[in-house]
Design a protein around this motif. Structure first.
Motif, PDB file in Angstrom:
ATOM      1  N   ASN A   1       0.897  -1.401  -0.006  1.00 36.92           N
ATOM      2  CA  ASN A   1      -0.050   0.176  -0.186  1.00 36.92           C
ATOM      3  C   ASN A   1       0.940   1.278  -0.171  1.00 36.92           C
ATOM      4  OD1 ASN A   1      -1.751   2.029   0.580  1.00 36.92           O
ATOM      5  ND2 ASN A   1      -2.802   1.036   2.219  1.00 36.92           N
ATOM      6  N   PHE A   2       0.884   1.915  -0.960  1.00 40.27           N
ATOM      7  CA  PHE A   2       1.595   3.243  -1.183  1.00 40.27           C
ATOM      8  C   PHE A   2       1.289   4.231  -0.164  1.00 40.27           C
ATOM      9  CE2 PHE A   2       1.871   1.356  -5.533  1.00 40.27           C
ATOM     10  CZ  PHE A   2       3.122   1.299  -5.665  1.00 40.27           C
ATOM     11  N   GLU A   3       0.206   4.255   0.281  1.00 42.65           N
ATOM     12  CA  GLU A   3      -0.304   5.207   1.183  1.00 42.65           C
ATOM     13  C   GLU A   3      -0.126   4.994   2.500  1.00 42.65           C
ATOM     14  OE1 GLU A   3      -3.993   5.908  -0.484  1.00 42.65           O
ATOM     15  OE2 GLU A   3      -3.486   6.262  -2.381  1.00 42.65           O
ATOM     16  N   PHE A   4       0.547   3.822   2.816  1.00 42.96           N
ATOM     17  CA  PHE A   4       0.478   3.573   4.230  1.00 42.96           C
ATOM     18  C   PHE A   4       1.788   4.430   4.718  1.00 42.96           C
ATOM     19  CE2 PHE A   4       2.167   0.746   7.427  1.00 42.96           C
ATOM     20  CZ  PHE A   4       1.053   0.604   8.349  1.00 42.96           C
ATOM     21  N   THR A   5       1.605   4.982   5.827  1.00 41.67           N
ATOM     22  CA  THR A   5       2.495   5.814   6.484  1.00 41.67           C
ATOM     23  C   THR A   5       2.103   5.894   8.130  1.00 41.67           C
ATOM     24  OG1 THR A   5       1.176   7.716   6.158  1.00 41.67           O
ATOM     25  CG2 THR A   5       2.958   7.751   4.676  1.00 41.67           C
ATOM     26  N   LEU A   6       3.378   6.101   8.850  1.00 39.73           N
ATOM     27  CA  LEU A   6       3.392   6.312  10.220  1.00 39.73           C
ATOM     28  C   LEU A   6       2.465   7.472  10.541  1.00 39.73           C
ATOM     29  CD1 LEU A   6       6.806   5.285  11.477  1.00 39.73           C
ATOM     30  CD2 LEU A   6       4.621   3.774  11.579  1.00 39.73           C
ATOM     31  N   HIS A   7       1.423   7.158  11.506  1.00 42.03           N
ATOM     32  CA  HIS A   7       0.792   8.326  11.765  1.00 42.03           C
ATOM     33  C   HIS A   7       0.678   8.383  13.602  1.00 42.03           C
ATOM     34  CE1 HIS A   7      -1.141  10.100   8.549  1.00 42.03           C
ATOM     35  NE2 HIS A   7      -1.754   8.947   8.227  1.00 42.03           N
ATOM     36  N   LEU A   8       2.149   8.661  13.848  1.00 44.38           N
ATOM     37  CA  LEU A   8       2.208   8.697  15.422  1.00 44.38           C
ATOM     38  C   LEU A   8       1.864  10.066  16.000  1.00 44.38           C
ATOM     39  CD1 LEU A   8       5.637   6.844  15.660  1.00 44.38           C
ATOM     40  CD2 LEU A   8       3.204   5.760  15.789  1.00 44.38           C
ATOM     41  N   GLU A   9       0.823   9.965  16.809  1.00 43.92           N
ATOM     42  CA  GLU A   9       0.424  11.125  17.623  1.00 43.92           C
ATOM     43  C   GLU A   9       1.546  11.435  18.745  1.00 43.92           C
ATOM     44  OE1 GLU A   9      -3.143  12.146  17.167  1.00 43.92           O
ATOM     45  OE2 GLU A   9      -3.481  10.889  15.568  1.00 43.92           O
ATOM     46  N   PRO A  10       1.800  12.612  18.958  1.00 45.35           N
ATOM     47  CA  PRO A  10       2.807  12.827  20.196  1.00 45.35           C
ATOM     48  C   PRO A  10       2.012  12.262  21.360  1.00 45.35           C
ATOM     49  CG  PRO A  10       2.336  14.870  18.897  1.00 45.35           C
ATOM     50  CD  PRO A  10       1.523  13.735  18.230  1.00 45.35           C
TER      51      PRO A  10
END
Lengths: 482, 579
Positions: B469-478
């Motif tokens: 999945n090209f759009e898979f990114t890390l969404h790490l909230e603080p």
């Protein structure tokens, strides 16, 4: 009738006679006696097998296509692709048993009658497969039974063997009588003995012909040990010589099933589908499976355990046959084919490790696989195969049984499929016990491994490779049928 | 035709029986051969991944005429990525086995089974249709059971093998019904065609729901999820490389793989997604709790595996299967590392009981390093992969409400506690045995070193982006990062206090309290699942066996009566117009 089929039967029959006569002459020359009778028997079976295999193109893919009108004799003898593979199994198992017996049987025993009875059994089994007429079927059936009684009681020294054969004789004898009554009733309704004429029985009106078919099924059902007619089987399988047990389980059982299929596939070629008959067979199948499985569960005697398990597999095959569909029939025979091979291996192995009936207690056989790695491997592989694990043929046949049951549709098919799966899981309970005790277990006492001729393993290897081949490439066999 | 994609699983399969032939030459030949085969398989999977540019299905031959079945493989992002991962771990662990199994006389059995397993596992991942997948699914089960019982002189090992075989076969039964039903309903057994037909749930109504449920049961048994998890802790009877490869990194993840494959159907069935979520959460927490009391290193790691796979199930339940794959890879690596380090201890000291171990830090420096990194990764310490994979799931959870967030945080706390408990008790403190162990040989340390290097940073993310999945990114909230760091600190602090520094004080408190003792014994027995199952078996099968056995009387008169009864039944049914 295809002439090659007649040739096969004639070869086996003539050699059976020749073996008997030559044995009478050679009885004083001990050195030659076993070799001559063995070579004659093996040669006849191998040539029959070759003859059968080179003519495969005659029947390939012609399931139910060969009709009575095709040749002069065909009213009496019919063969299609399903029958062909049953004959293939009969000849293969007989050959294997003969090869194995060369090293198993004591040269002082009555080897002439032993080998000739095996040949005669093969001939009568082929007769049952090709019979196109109920009377011919019955005659060959009786011939088969007589050979089977003779072979089952071959272990003359053993009291148990004689007793169980007596039981077999009386129960199977009454089965034959019931079948004869069934044939009579069918004749009364149809006015013909041809199997192809059974389809004129009308299932929508309750006719006497239906009762005839039911009696015929029950009569033949004694031989395949459908519940509640299974009681003779554990005694006979456990007390007879293991190669004979493997002949029964591989050849006789499949042939008996095929005889039932032959009658049913004619009976159902009508417009109204006999749902009640289907339900009746299905309930017998469920009972057969569960009774066989639970009887085997804690069974300490290896050969009795294998015998009970053969009742279970009769239940699986009956389940797929009870769908009364073409797929069900093909799958039933396919399953018995795969099962016959693997169960024969187990019986032949049990023959190697315990020549005597008393020694078949699984706990006393513990750890034999540690002493003899090859025996341990073969026991483990065939036990895994029996519970339908890949890469053995039974994996496919059990998969197809479930498929045929779902294809039959409805809650009935679903229930049967669930029963089959539950029973396969239950059977792990005792088959894995064989692996854990015999193949992987620890030797409790220091009883040495019985010595045996390593050549006895050759027929077993042939069979296991066959099961592996079907497991990896099931199309080889199935393309022959359809 | 992509030859590499075929050979990467066929090579180990064909090589497996050859091991028996090679064993005639000697042990070294078998070891070199096995390492070469797994290495070739790894290279082939790399070649396959390099050649991959779009999903395809390749067929070779007709397999089963009655079901229109072909032998085929499905080359897509998931299978390409997982085949690289599995063949990489297989190579590493076979290399480790050369050291670990160097004193075993049954090495032929070991290597032939492990190669058979690797070939089947890769075959399972590459399978293009459900029947082929099931074929290899069963094959890996057999290899797993036989390898668990590898030390067959031990009764417990044989029993564990049987248990694993039986429990997974119960799930396989459900799986088989699901496959055949899929075929009946969808008319095809091909993965893509079957799944897309099943997805049309409105058309098939409840049947798609039943089929998916059966798939889930199959996945549960294979992936050891509650309540079908009972086989996995016992499976630790097997050799440690087997535990690392089969029971931590590859086979147990097959259930997750299956759920990922059927996830398009699951997306249409919200109540089943919820069920998967519940199964995942209960495994996550129950196994986590069991892990904090268990005293055997390998058992703790086994419970940890159940718990981590629970997290993957949970992620699938959240419709976040990319996260499940991410955690699958990261869990596979850190758990394998943990097992390999545990294996070194077991080999050198002969025991894995943490009550008998202590102070190994001084003697086994490299093993200590490996184990600490495994524990840090497992607990989600930055910058190791565990941190990234867990926190992506946690970030996704925060949007789902506070109950789920608390549960996931609690599970993180449990992970930290059992991980650090092992680390403190085994490597710190004073030595409890007279034996002065050496560190593991270089052939065992090398695989650990490679795994240590693979735990650093969030590299699987790039692979998932490239292949799946090209759009898979890390969404790490603080917030999540802060939360996980706080949890880590609390966990380490708690463990240090209760299980290490003031262990005796807390042990005394537990010994005086009946409730705490009872609680501990419940946790030690794994919530009593085993005894419940045993009771069910003991109260049914012997009774049925004894009643059925009476049918087999051996008395001829009775046997004849049976035949007459069936004849009479037939006549009655016939006269009644039923037949």
């Amino acid at each position: 009738m295809n002439s090659w089929l007649l040739n096969i039967m004639m070869i086996c029959f003539t050699v059976a006679m020749a073996v008997m006569i030559s044995d009478a002459f050679l009885v004083r020359i001990k050195k030659w006696r076993l070799s001559v009778t063995f070579i004659l028997t093996a040669a006849s079976l191998l040539s029959s097998l070759t003859l059968l295999m080179i003519n495969w193109s005659d029947v390939q893919g012609r399931y139910l296509f060969i009709r009575a009108s095709e040749s002069l004799f065909s009213t009496l003898y019919i063969i299609d692709s399903l029958g062909y593979i049953v004959i293939l199994l009969i000849l293969m198992i007989s050959t294997i048993v003969v090869l194995y017996s060369k090293y198993y049987i004591d040269a002082n025993e009555n080897i002439g009658p032993y080998f000739s009875l095996i040949l005669l059994l093969a001939v009568s089994l082929i007769g049952v497969v090709v019979a196109g007429d109920l009377l011919v079927l019955f005659l060959f059936w009786e011939a088969m039974s007589i050979c089977a009684y003779g072979l089952a009681s071959f272990n003359r020294e053993d009291q148990l063997s004689l007793e169980s054969t007596m039981k077999y004789l009386i129960l199977a004898g009454s089965g034959s009588l019931i079948a004869l009554l069934g044939i009579g009733l069918i004749y009364n309704e149809v006015g013909s003995l041809l199997i192809s004429d059974i389809n004129s029985i009308n299932f929508s009106t309750s006719s006497i012909g239906i009762l005839g078919i039911l009696f015929l099924l029950i009569g033949l059902g004694v031989e395949i040990a459908i519940f509640p007619m299974q009681t003779w089987l554990p005694d006979v399988y456990a007390s007879t010589h293991p190669p004979i047990a493997s002949l029964f389980v591989g050849a006789t059982k499949t042939t008996s099933f095929y005889a039932i299929i032959k009658i049913l596939q004619q009976a159902i070629s009508l417009d109204s589908s006999p749902t009640q008959l289907s339900l009746f067979l299905a309930s017998l199948a469920i009972l057969t499976m569960f009774v066989g499985n639970f009887s085997a569960f804690y069974q300490p005697n290896l050969r009795r355990l294998l015998a009970f398990s053969s009742i279970v597999h009769a239940g699986y095959a009956l389940a797929s046959i009870s769908t009364l569909s073409t797929l069900g029939f093909i799958v039933g025979v396919f399953h018995l084919w795969n099962y016959g091979i693997v169960k024969s291996i187990l019986f032949l192995l049990s023959g190697i490790i315990s020549k005597k009936y008393e020694d078949a207690d699984i706990n006393r056989l513990a750890g034999i696989g540690n002493k003899d790695k090859m025996i341990g491997f073969l026991f483990a592989a065939s036990s895994l195969a029996m519970v339908g694990s890949p890469p053995f043929g039974l994996f496919w046949s059990e998969l197809l049984i479930i498929k045929s049951l779902f294809d039959a549709g409805g809650s009935f098919g679903f229930m049967l499929a669930i029963s089959v799966i539950v029973n396969i899981i239950i059977s792990i309970g005792y088959y894995y016990r064989i692996i854990n005790t015999i193949s992987l277990g620890v030797r409790v006492d220091n009883v040495p491994m019985p010595s045996y001729d390593r050549k006895m393993l050759i027929p077993i290897f042939v069979l296991i490779s066959l099961s592996l081949t079907i497991g990896i490439a099931p199309w080889i066999l199935l393309n022959l049928i359809i | 035709m992509n030859i590499a994609a075929w050979l990467l699983w066929l090579v180990p399969l064909v090589a497996s029986p050859l091991v028996i032939v090679l064993s005639k030459i000697g042990r070294r030949a078998v070891e070199i051969f096995s390492c070469c085969v797994t290495f070739i398989s790894f290279i082939l999977s790399l070649v396959n991944s390099a050649l991959y540019y779009h999903p395809s299905v390749e067929k070779i031959t007709y397999w089963l005429p009655l079901m229109n079945l072909f032998i085929d493989i499905k080359i897509d992002g998931i299978s390409t990525l997982l085949s690289v991962f599995i063949s990489f771990l297989s190579f590493i662990i076979v290399l480790y086995s050369v050291g670990y199994m160097s004193h075993e006389s049954s090495y032929t059995r070991y290597y032939s089974l492990i190669l058979l397993f690797i070939g089947s596992m890769l075959g399972l991942i590459m399978a293009g249709n459900l029947v082929q997948l099931y074929f290899f699914w069963e094959m890996v089960g057999i290899c797993s059971a036989l390898l668990i019982a590898f030390y067959n002189m031990r009764e417990s090992a044989r029993r564990a093998g049987f248990k694993a075989f039986l429990v997974t076969r119960i799930g396989d039964g459900a799986f088989l019904i699901a496959i055949i039903l899929t075929y009946v309903v969808a008319g095809s057994i091909e993965l893509d065609a079957a799944i897309s037909t099943l997805r049309d749930t409105s058309h098939f109504g409840n049947i798609a729901w039943i089929i998916s449920l059966l798939f889930i049961i199959g996945a549960m048994a294979k992936s050891a999820q509650v309540p079908l998890h009972v086989w996995l802790p016992d499976a630790m009877e097997g050799p440690t490389p087997v535990s690392a490869l089969i029971h931590a990194a590859t086979m147990v993840n097959a259930g997750v793989y299956l759920l990922v494959r059927i996830s398009p159907v699951l997306l249409e069935l919200p109540n089943l997604l919820f069920l998967v979520q519940i199964i995942g959460l209960s495994s996550l927490l129950l196994a986590g709790l069991c892990a904090i009391t268990s005293t055997d290193i390998k058992r703790v790691l086994a419970y940890s595996t159940i718990s981590q796979i629970g997290l993957m199930f949970y992620a699938i339940g959240l419709k976040f299967w990319e996260g499940a794959i991410y955690h699958l890879i990261s869990q596979g690596i850190f758990k394998a590392l943990g097992f390999l380090a545990a294996g070194a201890i077991l080999m050198m000291l002969g025991t894995g009981n943490i009550d008998e171990l202590g102070g190994l830090k001084k003697y086994m420096k490299y093993t200590y390093l490996s184990f600490s990194i495994a524990v840090l990764t497992m607990s989600g310490f930055p910058p190791f992969i565990g941190f990234w994979s867990k926190d992506t799931i946690l970030s996704k959870t925060i949007n789902e409400g506070w109950i789920l967030t608390i549960m996931i945080i609690l599970s993180s706390l449990l992970t930290t506690i059992y991980g650090f408990r092992l680390l403190f008790r085994v490597f710190h403190g004073s030595a409890k045995t007279q034996k002065v162990p050496n560190d593991a040989p270089i052939i065992m340390l090398l695989p650990m070193l490679i795994l240590i290097l693979s735990t650093i940073a969030s590299w699987p993310l790039l692979l998932i982006q490239k292949f799946i999945n090209f759009e898979f990114t890390l969404h790490l909230e603080p917030v999540t990062i802060a939360l996980s760091l706080v949890v880590l600190a609390i966990g380490v602090g708690l463990t240090f206090t209760i299980n290490y520094k003031y262990k005796y004080t807390f042990d005394n408190i537990i010994a005086k309290s009946d409730t705490l003792l009872k609680l501990r014994s419940i946790l030690l027995q794994g919530f009593g699942f085993d005894s419940i199952y045993q009771k069910i078996i003991d109260n049914t099968i012997p009774i049925i066996y004894n009643s059925v056995r009476r049918i087999q009387t051996g008395i001829l008169n009775v046997n004849m009566t049976y035949i007459f009864v069936i004849i009479i039944v037939i006549i009655i049914l016939f006269m009644g117009g039923i037949l």
